[in-house]
Design a protein around this motif. Structure first.
Motif, PDB file in Angstrom:
ATOM      1  N   PRO A 199     -27.151 -26.932  51.179  1.00  0.00           N
ATOM      2  CA  PRO A 199     -27.572 -28.129  51.914  1.00  0.00           C
ATOM      3  C   PRO A 199     -27.032 -29.355  51.182  1.00  0.00           C
ATOM      4  N   PRO A 242     -23.287 -18.488  45.503  1.00  0.00           N
ATOM      5  CA  PRO A 242     -23.578 -17.119  45.939  1.00  0.00           C
ATOM      6  C   PRO A 242     -24.315 -17.024  47.275  1.00  0.00           C
ATOM      7  N   SER A 250     -25.911 -19.542  38.977  1.00  0.00           N
ATOM      8  CA  SER A 250     -26.987 -18.540  39.023  1.00  0.00           C
ATOM      9  C   SER A 250     -26.390 -17.132  39.101  1.00  0.00           C
TER      10      SER A 250
HETATM   11  O1  RRO Z   1     -26.802 -24.308  47.550  1.00  0.00           O
HETATM   12  C1  RRO Z   1     -26.928 -23.177  47.037  1.00  0.00           C
HETATM   13  O2  RRO Z   1     -27.467 -22.228  47.625  1.00  0.00           O
HETATM   14  C2  RRO Z   1     -26.427 -22.887  45.693  1.00  0.00           C
HETATM   15  C3  RRO Z   1     -25.150 -23.211  45.266  1.00  0.00           C
HETATM   16 BR1  RRO Z   1     -23.946 -24.196  46.291  1.00  0.00          BR
HETATM   17  C4  RRO Z   1     -24.710 -22.780  43.979  1.00  0.00           C
HETATM   18  O3  RRO Z   1     -23.584 -23.019  43.535  1.00  0.00           O
HETATM   19  N1  RRO Z   1     -25.586 -22.067  43.226  1.00  0.00           N
HETATM   20  C5  RRO Z   1     -26.830 -21.760  43.646  1.00  0.00           C
HETATM   21  O4  RRO Z   1     -27.586 -21.105  42.907  1.00  0.00           O
HETATM   22  N2  RRO Z   1     -27.244 -22.183  44.884  1.00  0.00           N
END
Ligand code: RRO
Length: 309
Positions: free
Chosen positions: A73, A129, A193
């Motif tokens: 988002p 991810p 993550s």
């Molecule tokens: O927005 C996410 O779901 C998200 C991203 Br872009 C990311 O690089 N790492 C993460 O844990 N969540």
């Protein structure tokens, strides 16, 4: 005790900043980081167009960390480019995170960032991810190589890459070999993550988050040793690049361990989400106290000096 440092020709009051995604979505959150004791901060990973992200609940804290499937988002790159253009860089450095849904989208954003000629430091996210149908680029070495070749052709300044964790020596070797082909890649942020984990509530016999049947990226205590290994693996393999550490930091001691393993700056994700921007003053105080106890006066006294047996 002096916590100050230099990174890519910028002065930082201390090595602490947020992990992209945490407390950096909109003007209010970004302003809070600007006012906090963090030495720098980074904007939420952005896409060409604004995105609502995945259905809620999409983030949950657990006793040992967090799980998220936010789904990128964000307010769209124009908002973040406008934000970084207005920032007062005499206050502190600012990074801009970019996570296009395709190579073409990344090139379109990079062209605009180049044209705006802002002092923000770009962190290219190769490791989200959580977008259904979009694999993590940095787990596909050919795709990563093609992305870096194209972005380096389009962009004119040094930039960094946000990497996923790797779990095999052959993968550390292969990823570092590709990154080392691109001198413009000035820093490597380890780690995003740990993707596609599953957290379960025993009482209700249910997953904790709604997207992807409960699968999401984990952070916090779960990931500290994996993060330290990735920081040190890339620190050893990429002598001409800097490493930014990210993963499992909630005390000054954990900041110290990232720096010892080779990080030049240290990002805070889950613990910032749970404690808020006041965490940066606490972490700076705890790091300074630990350094004083050990007789260290500057970060250079121990940064990257991890001992082996
Ligand atoms: O927005 C996410 O779901 C998200 C991203 Br872009 C990311 O690089 N790492 C993460 O844990 N969540």
């Amino acid at each position: 005790t002096d916590l100050s440092t230099r990174f890519l020709d910028c002065a930082f009051a201390n090595p602490l900043m947020n992990a992209s995604g945490v407390w950096c979505y909109d003007q209010t959150e970004l302003d809070a980081l600007n006012l906090s004791a963090a030495g720098a901060y980074v904007t939420k990973s952005c896409t060409l167009e604004p995105r609502a992200g995945n259905p809620e609940p999409r983030y949950k804290a657990t006793p040992l960390g967090s799980i998220n499937s936010m789904g990128l988002p964000n307010l769209g790159y124009r908002f973040y480019l406008d934000y970084v253009a207005k920032h007062d860089y005499a206050r502190k450095p600012l990074f801009m995170s970019v996570a296009g849904l395709s190579l073409e989208d990344n090139l379109a954003m990079v062209r605009e960032i180049k044209a705006a000629n802002v002092p923000a430091i770009m962190e290219l996210n190769l490791s989200c991810p959580n977008v259904p149908g979009k694999p993590q680029i940095a787990y596909d070495f050919d795709a990563m190589d093609a992305m870096l070749a194209a972005v380096c052709r389009e962009y004119d300044k040094p930039f960094g890459v946000k990497m996923p964790p790797y779990f095999d020596i052959a993968h550390f070797d292969a990823a570092a070999e590709i990154l080392n082909r691109y001198p413009q890649v000035a820093f490597v942020t380890c780690i995003n993550s740990i993707g596609n984990a599953l957290a379960i509530d025993t009482e209700t016999e249910t997953v904790l988050i709604k997207p992807k049947d409960g699968f999401g990226g984990i952070g916090g205590d779960y990931v500290l040793p994996t993060a330290l290994a990735n920081v040190n693996a890339f620190f050893r393999r990429c002598p001409d690049k800097k490493v930014i550490g990210c993963g499992g930091v909630k005390t000054g001691e954990q900041v110290f361990q990232h720096l010892l393993a080779g990080a030049s700056l240290v990002q805070v994700g889950t613990a910032l989400q749970e404690e808020g921007p006041a965490i940066f003053a606490r972490l700076a105080d705890e790091l300074a106290a630990l350094m004083a106890k050990k007789g260290y006066k500057t970060l250079g006294d121990f940064q990257g000096k991890l001992k082996t047996l």
